[in-house]
Design a protein around this motif. Structure first.
Motif, PDB file in Angstrom:
ATOM      1  N   ALA A  84       0.901  -1.246   0.055  1.00  0.00           N
ATOM      2  CA  ALA A  84      -0.048  -0.053   0.109  1.00  0.00           C
ATOM      3  C   ALA A  84       0.811   1.179   0.135  1.00  0.00           C
ATOM      4  CB  ALA A  84      -1.034   0.015   1.034  1.00  0.00           C
ATOM      5  N   LEU A  85       2.049   1.184   0.502  1.00  0.00           N
ATOM      6  CA  LEU A  85       2.804   2.195   0.553  1.00  0.00           C
ATOM      7  C   LEU A  85       3.337   2.691  -1.069  1.00  0.00           C
ATOM      8  CD1 LEU A  85       5.471   1.280   3.392  1.00  0.00           C
ATOM      9  CD2 LEU A  85       3.833   3.005   3.455  1.00  0.00           C
ATOM     10  N   ARG A  86       3.322   2.030  -1.852  1.00  0.00           N
ATOM     11  CA  ARG A  86       3.377   2.290  -3.338  1.00  0.00           C
ATOM     12  C   ARG A  86       2.411   3.489  -3.948  1.00  0.00           C
ATOM     13  NH1 ARG A  86       3.900  -3.848  -5.504  1.00  0.00           N
ATOM     14  NH2 ARG A  86       5.550  -4.565  -4.496  1.00  0.00           N
ATOM     15  N   ARG A  87       1.436   3.572  -3.117  1.00  0.00           N
ATOM     16  CA  ARG A  87       0.377   4.634  -3.354  1.00  0.00           C
ATOM     17  C   ARG A  87       0.689   6.026  -2.700  1.00  0.00           C
ATOM     18  NH1 ARG A  87      -5.006   2.582  -1.982  1.00  0.00           N
ATOM     19  NH2 ARG A  87      -4.023   1.014  -0.489  1.00  0.00           N
ATOM     20  N   LEU A  88       1.648   5.887  -1.917  1.00  0.00           N
ATOM     21  CA  LEU A  88       1.941   7.237  -1.108  1.00  0.00           C
ATOM     22  C   LEU A  88       2.573   8.043  -2.245  1.00  0.00           C
ATOM     23  CD1 LEU A  88       2.217   8.470   1.649  1.00  0.00           C
ATOM     24  CD2 LEU A  88       4.587   7.532   1.751  1.00  0.00           C
ATOM     25  N   ASP A  89       2.095   9.230  -2.085  1.00  0.00           N
ATOM     26  CA  ASP A  89       2.734  10.354  -2.947  1.00  0.00           C
ATOM     27  C   ASP A  89       3.796  10.925  -2.388  1.00  0.00           C
ATOM     28  OD1 ASP A  89       2.984  12.637  -4.723  1.00  0.00           O
ATOM     29  OD2 ASP A  89       1.075  13.763  -3.919  1.00  0.00           O
ATOM     30  N   VAL A  90       5.007  10.271  -2.894  1.00  0.00           N
ATOM     31  CA  VAL A  90       6.248  10.789  -2.165  1.00  0.00           C
ATOM     32  C   VAL A  90       6.514  12.202  -2.597  1.00  0.00           C
ATOM     33  CG1 VAL A  90       8.796  10.310  -2.091  1.00  0.00           C
ATOM     34  CG2 VAL A  90       6.978   8.513  -2.055  1.00  0.00           C
ATOM     35  N   PRO A  91       6.475  12.551  -3.907  1.00  0.00           N
ATOM     36  CA  PRO A  91       6.888  14.101  -4.111  1.00  0.00           C
ATOM     37  C   PRO A  91       5.878  15.087  -3.365  1.00  0.00           C
ATOM     38  CG  PRO A  91       6.793  12.686  -6.239  1.00  0.00           C
ATOM     39  CD  PRO A  91       5.966  11.612  -5.110  1.00  0.00           C
ATOM     40  N   GLY A  92       4.628  14.602  -3.277  1.00  0.00           N
ATOM     41  CA  GLY A  92       3.737  15.309  -2.521  1.00  0.00           C
ATOM     42  C   GLY A  92       4.123  15.561  -0.914  1.00  0.00           C
ATOM     43  N   VAL A  93       4.473  14.316  -0.687  1.00  0.00           N
ATOM     44  CA  VAL A  93       5.042  14.479   0.956  1.00  0.00           C
ATOM     45  C   VAL A  93       6.488  15.508   1.108  1.00  0.00           C
ATOM     46  CG1 VAL A  93       6.319  12.971   2.707  1.00  0.00           C
ATOM     47  CG2 VAL A  93       4.265  12.368   1.454  1.00  0.00           C
ATOM     48  N   VAL A  94       7.368  15.293   0.083  1.00  0.00           N
ATOM     49  CA  VAL A  94       8.335  16.085   0.173  1.00  0.00           C
ATOM     50  C   VAL A  94       8.219  17.601  -0.035  1.00  0.00           C
ATOM     51  CG1 VAL A  94      10.682  16.773  -1.146  1.00  0.00           C
ATOM     52  CG2 VAL A  94      10.036  14.553  -0.982  1.00  0.00           C
ATOM     53  N   LEU A  95       7.456  17.983  -0.812  1.00  0.00           N
ATOM     54  CA  LEU A  95       6.886  19.446  -1.258  1.00  0.00           C
ATOM     55  C   LEU A  95       6.199  19.844  -0.045  1.00  0.00           C
ATOM     56  CD1 LEU A  95       6.023  19.447  -5.194  1.00  0.00           C
ATOM     57  CD2 LEU A  95       7.815  20.572  -3.754  1.00  0.00           C
ATOM     58  N   SER A  96       5.040  19.070   0.488  1.00  0.00           N
ATOM     59  CA  SER A  96       4.174  19.601   1.452  1.00  0.00           C
ATOM     60  C   SER A  96       4.852  19.800   2.937  1.00  0.00           C
ATOM     61  CB  SER A  96       3.145  18.744   1.880  1.00  0.00           C
ATOM     62  OG  SER A  96       3.555  17.447   2.300  1.00  0.00           O
ATOM     63  N   SER A  97       5.999  18.839   3.041  1.00  0.00           N
ATOM     64  CA  SER A  97       6.772  18.795   4.127  1.00  0.00           C
ATOM     65  C   SER A  97       7.602  20.153   4.144  1.00  0.00           C
ATOM     66  CB  SER A  97       7.795  17.688   4.413  1.00  0.00           C
ATOM     67  OG  SER A  97       6.590  16.202   4.477  1.00  0.00           O
ATOM     68  N   ALA A  98       8.300  20.279   3.177  1.00  0.00           N
ATOM     69  CA  ALA A  98       9.101  21.736   2.808  1.00  0.00           C
ATOM     70  C   ALA A  98       8.546  22.843   3.123  1.00  0.00           C
ATOM     71  CB  ALA A  98       9.576  21.502   1.473  1.00  0.00           C
ATOM     72  N   ALA A  99       7.096  22.989   2.361  1.00  0.00           N
ATOM     73  CA  ALA A  99       6.266  23.981   2.583  1.00  0.00           C
ATOM     74  C   ALA A  99       6.072  24.452   4.120  1.00  0.00           C
ATOM     75  CB  ALA A  99       5.064  23.825   1.837  1.00  0.00           C
ATOM     76  N   LEU A 100       5.627  23.355   4.627  1.00  0.00           N
ATOM     77  CA  LEU A 100       4.978  23.500   6.153  1.00  0.00           C
ATOM     78  C   LEU A 100       6.207  23.721   7.020  1.00  0.00           C
ATOM     79  CD1 LEU A 100       2.368  20.685   6.169  1.00  0.00           C
ATOM     80  CD2 LEU A 100       1.910  23.261   6.596  1.00  0.00           C
ATOM     81  N   TRP A 101       7.285  22.936   6.788  1.00  0.00           N
ATOM     82  CA  TRP A 101       8.445  23.478   7.505  1.00  0.00           C
ATOM     83  C   TRP A 101       8.960  24.882   7.473  1.00  0.00           C
ATOM     84  CZ3 TRP A 101      13.682  24.625   7.769  1.00  0.00           C
ATOM     85  CH2 TRP A 101      14.263  24.577   8.626  1.00  0.00           C
ATOM     86  N   LEU A 102       9.134  25.042   6.372  1.00  0.00           N
ATOM     87  CA  LEU A 102       9.745  26.581   5.876  1.00  0.00           C
ATOM     88  C   LEU A 102       8.934  27.627   6.445  1.00  0.00           C
ATOM     89  CD1 LEU A 102      10.905  25.890   2.383  1.00  0.00           C
ATOM     90  CD2 LEU A 102      12.253  26.559   4.249  1.00  0.00           C
ATOM     91  N   LEU A 103       7.580  27.310   6.429  1.00  0.00           N
ATOM     92  CA  LEU A 103       6.618  28.396   6.969  1.00  0.00           C
ATOM     93  C   LEU A 103       6.651  28.244   8.351  1.00  0.00           C
ATOM     94  CD1 LEU A 103       4.248  30.282   6.653  1.00  0.00           C
ATOM     95  CD2 LEU A 103       2.537  28.228   6.702  1.00  0.00           C
ATOM     96  N   ALA A 104       6.683  27.094   9.077  1.00  0.00           N
ATOM     97  CA  ALA A 104       6.843  27.158  10.530  1.00  0.00           C
ATOM     98  C   ALA A 104       8.044  27.771  10.947  1.00  0.00           C
ATOM     99  CB  ALA A 104       6.665  25.968  11.294  1.00  0.00           C
ATOM    100  N   TYR A 105       9.263  27.432  10.417  1.00  0.00           N
ATOM    101  CA  TYR A 105      10.583  28.022  10.683  1.00  0.00           C
ATOM    102  C   TYR A 105      10.460  29.543  10.257  1.00  0.00           C
ATOM    103  CZ  TYR A 105      15.474  29.116  10.880  1.00  0.00           C
ATOM    104  OH  TYR A 105      16.585  29.391  10.949  1.00  0.00           O
ATOM    105  N   GLY A 106      10.077  30.231   9.096  1.00  0.00           N
ATOM    106  CA  GLY A 106       9.946  31.425   9.010  1.00  0.00           C
ATOM    107  C   GLY A 106       9.043  32.215   9.929  1.00  0.00           C
ATOM    108  N   LEU A 107       8.033  31.592  10.383  1.00  0.00           N
ATOM    109  CA  LEU A 107       7.020  32.456  11.322  1.00  0.00           C
ATOM    110  C   LEU A 107       7.772  32.540  12.795  1.00  0.00           C
ATOM    111  CD1 LEU A 107       3.507  30.715  10.459  1.00  0.00           C
ATOM    112  CD2 LEU A 107       4.360  33.377   9.989  1.00  0.00           C
TER     113      LEU A 107
END
Length: 478
Positions: free
Chosen positions: A193-216
């Motif tokens: 089932a892990l093959r259905r995990l959207d890995v690029p989406g995980v990378v981009l969403s994690s980067a966006a949320l991390w950068l937003l939290a760090y910036g704030l």
């Protein structure tokens, strides 16, 4: 589900909410001792304090999607195992890289635990128990926020800072034992089932949320024009835009953007963000006010919030009954109005108030927050059961980022007002108090906006759906 199984699940929900929230506050009081023991400079110390919330917020969407793909139980058990093991590593850390890494892994474990817990509430518990379970969970969060500074100071003074981390271990073990009561999936998904995990989406969403939290966080502490804050916020916006563009085209996305067409989810999430701005702002900056202006000890400052937590716990069981009688949109909006009123009351306490003088405003915040506890269940009421974890990850990420945003927003107002007052010749305590009051009044305005959003978003009954298709099929949204 029988009562014998429901009770340990409810207790497990409270335990997981408590330990994952406790780490947001309990470590802060121990930071001076950590600095002295490990010889840390200020940047390293800041990373010890923020690495947990950064990884926690960044990975919540991924945690929610894993709960959908693998089912709640294995994700919950994995998250508790990672969190507990990382707590042991933090307690044993001999240098700053090890401690920062342990805090980061703790946050990753919590990011698995919270969406899985919410998915258990909305997908596994009987409808009649869901709002009570959310109330227990929210109450556990409030108690953890209130007791964090008290426990941190008490443990650090008596046994040393390492026991602040070891404190998580018995709670983690208890959570793992209680997680066994969560029903296993009817069809057990394999690792395929892990093959259905959207890995690029995980990378981009994690980067966006991390950068937003760090910036704030950095912007609130050092200013939004100081490098690398603007660069982080720009990169967060870019990663977020790329994430949206990617998710539109993915067959199995990490986040189905169509979920936000549901007014309950989008409106409820927005209201939770606005509530989180106010509540996190008052917890963080009132602690500073109590110690720096009123001269409270760390322990007494933490105890000041205890009546708030007790009010929340005492009134939460009545929130769902009131929603059934008067309509969720009215009750939850009224709760947010009470929170805003409490923020205004706290902002006006002044230089010479007492412990008792603080309580009217804080009790209004606790009572109002109790009335908002059905909001999480109502936000998820029309979400398909197969997207339960995904939507829970959205709500959790929004709440976590709202806390960071609340601290940053109130911090900016406080810093700007204090600087202006000092330039005008005010003494430092008066300047701090004026900035603190202005920041809390702005937070109160945000919470009032949340009341309006809630009243409009939840005022109609949820559409009828086939049995088993949604997590909130029996909830009335009068």
């Amino acid at each position: 589900m029988d009562r014998v199984r429901t009770l340990p699940i409810m207790l497990g929900i409270a335990v997981t909410g408590f330990i994952t929230t406790l780490d947001n506050t309990v470590v802060n009081v121990a930071l001076p001792s950590v600095q002295r023991a490990l010889g840390l400079d200020l940047p390293d110390l800041e990373w010890v304090g923020t690495s947990y919330v950064l990884s926690f917020g960044a990975l919540l969407l991924a945690g929610g999607r894993l709960a959908d793909l693998l089912s709640c139980r294995p994700v919950l058990i994995a998250g508790l195992t990672v969190f507990t093991a990382a707590s042991v590593a933090g307690g044993l850390a001999a240098n700053s890289p090890t401690l920062i890494a342990a805090r980061t892994v703790q946050g990753a474990g919590a990011a698995l635990v919270i969406p899985a817990t919410l998915a258990v509430i909305t997908g596994q518990l009987p409808a009649a128990r869901r709002s009570l379970a959310v109330g227990l969970w929210t109450g556990a969060l409030a108690v953890a926020l209130a007791l964090g500074p008290v426990l941190g100071g008490f443990i650090t003074e008596r046994w040393g800072w390492r026991w602040v981390f070891f404190l998580n271990v018995p709670f983690g073990v208890l959570g793992l034992l209680l997680a066994g009561a969560v029903p296993a999936a009817v069809r057990r998904p394999g690792l395929s089932a892990l093959r259905r995990l959207d890995v690029p989406g995980v990378v981009l969403s994690s980067a966006a949320l991390w950068l937003l939290a760090y910036g704030l966080l950095e912007g609130g502490a050092h200013g939004f024009t100081r490098w690398p804050v603007p660069q982080c916020l720009f990169a967060a916006a870019l990663a977020g835009r790329l994430f949206v563009a990617l998710e539109i085209r993915r067959a199995a996305p990490l986040l189905e953007l169509g979920l936000f067409r549901d007014r309950l989810l989008s409106g409820g999430t927005a209201a939770q963000v606005l509530w989180g701005i106010g509540v996190n702002g008052v917890f963080f900056f009132t602690t500073l006010y109590l110690q720096q202006v009123l001269g409270f000890s760390a322990t007494k400052a933490g105890l000041a919030f205890l009546p708030l937590a007790l009010a929340l716990l005492a009134l939460t069981p009545f929130a769902e009954r009131l929603c059934a009688a008067w309509g969720a949109h009215r009750v939850i909006a009224a709760g947010l109005v009470l929170v805003a009123w409490g923020l205004v009351q706290v902002s006006a306490t002044g230089l010479r108030t007492s412990y008792l003088g603080l309580q009217p405003g804080l009790l209004l915040i606790g009572a109002g927050s109790a009335l908002t506890t059905p909001l999480t269940v109502r936000s998820l009421a029309s979400v398909p059961a197969s997207r339960n974890g995904m939507a829970s990850g959205v709500v959790s990420a929004a709440r976590e980022i709202s806390g960071v945003f609340g601290i940053a927003l109130v911090g900016v107002v406080l810093t700007h007002t204090r600087s202006a007052e000092l330039a005008a010749g005010s003494d430092p305590l008066t300047a701090f108090l004026d900035g603190y009051a202005a920041g809390l009044r702005l937070a109160a305005g945000c919470v009032l906006c949340g009341a309006l959003v809630t009243f409009l978003a939840l005022r109609h009954r949820a559409p009828a759906v086939p049995e088993g298709r949604t997590v909130g099929d029996s909830l009335s949204l009068k």
